[in-house]
Design an enzyme around this catalytic site. Structure first.
Site, PDB file in Angstrom:
ATOM      1  CG  ASP A 178      -3.533  -3.966 -21.650  1.00 53.05           C
ATOM      2  OD1 ASP A 178      -4.768  -3.937 -21.875  1.00 53.05           O
ATOM      3  OD2 ASP A 178      -2.742  -4.629 -22.340  1.00 53.05           O
ATOM      4  CB  ALA A 212      -7.916 -10.552 -20.621  1.00 52.85           C
ATOM      5  CB  ALA A 213      -9.820  -6.648 -16.356  1.00 55.93           C
ATOM      6  N   GLY A 214     -11.789  -8.927 -17.113  1.00 54.13           N
ATOM      7  CA  GLY A 214     -12.981  -9.719 -16.804  1.00 54.13           C
ATOM      8  C   GLY A 214     -12.709 -11.219 -16.862  1.00 54.13           C
ATOM      9  CG  ASP A 215     -11.830 -13.196 -20.461  1.00 56.02           C
ATOM     10  OD1 ASP A 215     -13.054 -13.404 -20.299  1.00 56.02           O
ATOM     11  OD2 ASP A 215     -11.343 -12.844 -21.553  1.00 56.02           O
TER      12      ASP A 215
HETATM   13  P1  ADP Z   1     -14.410  -6.585 -18.651  1.00 55.25           P
HETATM   14  O1  ADP Z   1     -12.910  -6.672 -18.719  1.00 55.25           O
HETATM   15  O2  ADP Z   1     -15.082  -7.868 -18.958  1.00 55.25           O
HETATM   16  O3  ADP Z   1     -14.999  -5.412 -19.389  1.00 55.25           O
HETATM   17  P2  ADP Z   1     -14.516  -5.095 -16.128  1.00 55.25           P
HETATM   18  O4  ADP Z   1     -13.945  -3.921 -16.845  1.00 55.25           O
HETATM   19  O5  ADP Z   1     -15.763  -4.891 -15.355  1.00 55.25           O
HETATM   20  O6  ADP Z   1     -14.763  -6.339 -17.096  1.00 55.25           O
HETATM   21  O7  ADP Z   1     -13.371  -5.638 -15.155  1.00 55.25           O
HETATM   22  C1  ADP Z   1     -13.487  -6.878 -14.484  1.00 55.25           C
HETATM   23  C2  ADP Z   1     -12.914  -6.767 -13.086  1.00 55.25           C
HETATM   24  O8  ADP Z   1     -11.525  -6.418 -13.177  1.00 55.25           O
HETATM   25  C3  ADP Z   1     -13.539  -5.690 -12.214  1.00 55.25           C
HETATM   26  O9  ADP Z   1     -14.668  -6.179 -11.525  1.00 55.25           O
HETATM   27  C4  ADP Z   1     -12.390  -5.354 -11.262  1.00 55.25           C
HETATM   28  O10 ADP Z   1     -12.346  -6.306 -10.195  1.00 55.25           O
HETATM   29  C5  ADP Z   1     -11.173  -5.549 -12.129  1.00 55.25           C
HETATM   30  N1  ADP Z   1     -10.740  -4.263 -12.707  1.00 55.25           N
HETATM   31  C6  ADP Z   1     -11.010  -3.784 -13.958  1.00 55.25           C
HETATM   32  N2  ADP Z   1     -10.478  -2.549 -14.129  1.00 55.25           N
HETATM   33  C7  ADP Z   1      -9.839  -2.253 -12.975  1.00 55.25           C
HETATM   34  C8  ADP Z   1      -9.073  -1.127 -12.503  1.00 55.25           C
HETATM   35  N3  ADP Z   1      -8.870  -0.048 -13.275  1.00 55.25           N
HETATM   36  N4  ADP Z   1      -8.572  -1.192 -11.244  1.00 55.25           N
HETATM   37  C9  ADP Z   1      -8.769  -2.262 -10.448  1.00 55.25           C
HETATM   38  N5  ADP Z   1      -9.473  -3.350 -10.837  1.00 55.25           N
HETATM   39  C10 ADP Z   1     -10.002  -3.349 -12.068  1.00 55.25           C
END
Ligand code: ADP
Length: 292
Positions: free
Chosen positions: A237, A240-243
């Protein structure tokens, strides 16, 4: 000390076999509420990473408002300057189908009433090591916050989401811009991240473009761009990875860590968060980030 000037939303998530079309009703199979909003998410990410965090924004006078405030407080975020205003809280109405596709309607509610800063907000911003901003509050407040931080010599970190054209007075008061790949493309019209970063550096001194599983790209004026790979993990999931990334990055920078270390730390935190379900509940604690 990190100050977040941003949104708090209650996410109302319905799970159904398929998304309804116009005029159609479908029967769902599950429903969940979860505190969200980019501001609140970044605040929780930063507090779990070990910072003292204060949140400026607004919740409504409805039950969601007290729930949003309580969830920030139980995470350890200072909410003294989070106002409660008459009317509904911000809500995100999400429908998710069996393939994981979604539709989302965000209603700003109380967030939309934060059109300018109050005197106490300025005083709090003056004490911060960094001010975190996103675009889920009225632009007038975001600009005012960034300019207040600039006046007090406080570092500003802007997440340009949702993507809208940024006024020059906001860019002029931004130290670090952290768009994802889509936002970077929307802001510059350039799909390639290296090209987009180069274009963004004409407007801000430093940018980090997040690239999902591919990691992130750091670029600063007068320095070679650096690609920071993301740890390889099984993502379940990515909400909020970006946050998570941005909240943790800000903590590391506020602690005075070199940018490369800060980016590695933020990448570890985001990688941990994507391996767990949910937004705030998935965010890692400092010990876990250090362990990775
Ligand atoms: P947002 O959630 O704002 O769209 P991203 O998708 O670019 O942003 O994800 C933000 C950060 O989270 C990435 O730069 C990376 O470090 C981490 N991340 C996101 N998806 C993954 C993944 N599948 N595996 C490992 N890290 C991830």
């Amino acid at each position: 000390h990190i100050v977040v000037l941003g949104s708090a939303n209650m996410d109302l998530v319905a799970y159904a076999g398929r998304l309804p079309g116009p005029g159609e009703t479908v029967t769902g199979r599950d429903f969940r509420t979860a505190p969200g909003g980019k501001g609140a998410n970044q605040a929780v990410a930063a507090v779990r990473a070990g910072a003292e965090v204060s949140m400026i924004g607004a919740v409504g006078s409805d039950p969601y408002g007290s729930a949003l405030r309580a969830s920030l407080e139980s995470a350890g975020v200072d909410t003294d300057l989070l106002r409660t205003v008459e009317g509904p809280s911000g809500t995100a109405h999400v429908t998710v189908d069996d393939e994981g596709r979604n539709t989302i309607v965000v209603v700003p509610g109380a967030n939309g009433t934060v059109e300018s800063l109050l005197p106490g907000d300025d005083t709090l911003i003056a004490t911060a090591d960094a001010l975190l901003l996103q675009l889920e509050l009225p632009l007038s407040a975001v600009v005012e916050g960034a300019q207040a931080a600039r006046r007090h010599g406080v570092r500003t970190v802007l997440t340009p989401a949702p993507a809208v054209p940024l006024p020059p007075e906001l860019l002029g008061a931004t130290d670090l811009l952290v768009p994802n790949q889509h936002e970077a493309a929307a802001l510059t019209g350039i799909a390639d991240p290296h090209g987009a970063a180069e274009a963004l550096l004409r407007q801000v001194p430093q940018t980090v473009i997040t690239l999902g599983a591919a990691g992130s790209l750091h670029a600063a004026r007068g320095a070679e761009p650096v690609m920071v790979p993301a740890p390889e993990v099984d993502a379940v999931d990515t909400t909020a990875a970006g946050d998570t990334f941005t909240g943790v990055l800000a903590v590391a920078l506020a602690e005075g860590r070199p940018v490369r270390d800060a980016l590695a730390w933020a990448s570890s935190a985001a990688a941990l968060s994507v391996q767990r379900l949910g937004a705030a509940p998935a965010m890692p604690y400092r010990k876990e980030i250090d362990a990775l």
